[in-house]
Scaffold this motif. Structure first.
Motif, short mmCIF file in Angstrom:
data_model
loop_
_atom_site.label_atom_id
_atom_site.label_comp_id
_atom_site.label_asym_id
_atom_site.label_seq_id
_atom_site.Cartn_x
_atom_site.Cartn_y
_atom_site.Cartn_z
N CYS A 99 0.85 -1.18 0.00
CA CYS A 99 0.00 0.00 0.00
C CYS A 99 0.89 1.24 0.00
O CYS A 99 2.12 1.14 0.11
N ALA A 124 1.39 3.38 2.24
CA ALA A 124 2.13 3.54 3.50
C ALA A 124 3.31 2.57 3.60
O ALA A 124 4.23 2.81 4.38
N CYS A 125 3.29 1.47 2.82
CA CYS A 125 4.46 0.58 2.78
C CYS A 125 5.64 1.34 2.17
O CYS A 125 6.78 1.15 2.55
N CYS A 176 3.91 -2.85 8.09
CA CYS A 176 3.18 -1.62 7.73
C CYS A 176 2.03 -1.38 8.70
O CYS A 176 1.25 -2.29 9.00
N CYS A 220 -1.47 -1.74 6.32
CA CYS A 220 -1.90 -2.99 5.66
C CYS A 220 -1.22 -4.23 6.25
O CYS A 220 -1.54 -5.35 5.85
ZN LIG Z 1 1.13 -1.02 3.65
#
Ligand SMILES: [Zn+2]
Length: 247
Positions: free
Chosen positions: A170, A172-173, A243, A246
């Protein structure tokens, strides 16, 4: 499709990868677009001209003179109007057959969740990390495909975070919320007009492919464009098991 639609979309229908079936998928699809600025402009223009049946565009700003150098969906006569209304009139003039839903709001997280719920694809053309992370969280929790873009100075990037897949990374990763990534804004740093067009157009292409279900998308890859040297490269993005969004 009626005769006028068969003509309007004939150059898509000629492509074996799209055909009548693919075009009908576009006509039946709903895309959610966050931002009607530099990236959102080409996204909106291509989604509408290509016949995406329902396009929801969200933006809380009004058209400003400083926008017109790159935000090509807006016109000089629209200065002062909400960007979403300005975009809606341009799109209606190009393709009256698509429904454009104009959301003139600064989005809260719950509103993003509500709007994304009925979308087949989400395109992020926002200009700040807070919105990008909120859109990402919504796409992770609803398992939607997110086409994310950014552009500043002569540089741009695009990635697809296809949260319909279990192994997908995702946003945010790639950019953790706790990260030290500095926010660079066009208003301060400047932006080369066509880089927003290049990035937004790639976003539109990825969204259309996702909706039709054809080709390889930028899922799990980040495309980096340096318009000053005109060099393009892609780097792999992998899911971060730790993360916060996710993982
Ligand atoms: Zn993520």
């Amino acid at each position: 499709m009626n005769d006028a639609q068969l003509l309007r979309y004939s150059r898509h229908i000629l492509l074996p990868e799209i055909g009548i079936e693919g075009q009908e998928r576009l006509l039946g699809a709903h895309a959610l677009l966050i931002g009607a600025g530099g990236l959102g402009s080409p996204v909106a223009l291509y989604l509408a001209s290509a016949g995406v049946g329902r396009i929801t565009i969200c933006d809380g700003d009004a058209v400003d003179l400083t926008n017109l150098q790159r935000q090509i969906v807006h016109r000089t006569a629209s200065i002062g109007e909400p960007k979403v209304e300005s975009a809606r009139s341009t799109l209606a003039a190009i393709n009256p057959g698509v429904e454009v839903i104009a959301v003139h709001e600064r989005l809260t997280e719950s509103r993003i969740l509500e709007l994304a719920g009925s979308a087949d694809v989400v395109l992020d053309g926002s200009d700040n990390f807070a919105t990008r992370h909120a859109v990402n969280r919504a796409c992770v929790s609803l398992r939607k495909a997110l086409v994310s873009g950014a552009a500043v100075r002569f540089d741009g990037q695009v990635a697809v975070f296809d949260m319909r897949r279990n192994d997908a990374p995702c946003y945010a990763c790639l950019f953790p919320e706790s990260g030290t990534e500095e926010e660079v804004r066009c208003a301060v740093m400047g932006v080369f007009a066509p880089i927003t067009g290049i990035i937004g157009t790639v976003q539109a292409a990825e969204a259309l492919k996702i909706l039709i279900g054809v080709g390889e998308t930028l899922a799990g890859r980040l495309l980096l464009v340096d318009a000053l040297a005109m060099q393009l490269r892609t780097i792999r993005i992998t899911k971060d098991p730790g993360c916060a969004v996710c993982g």
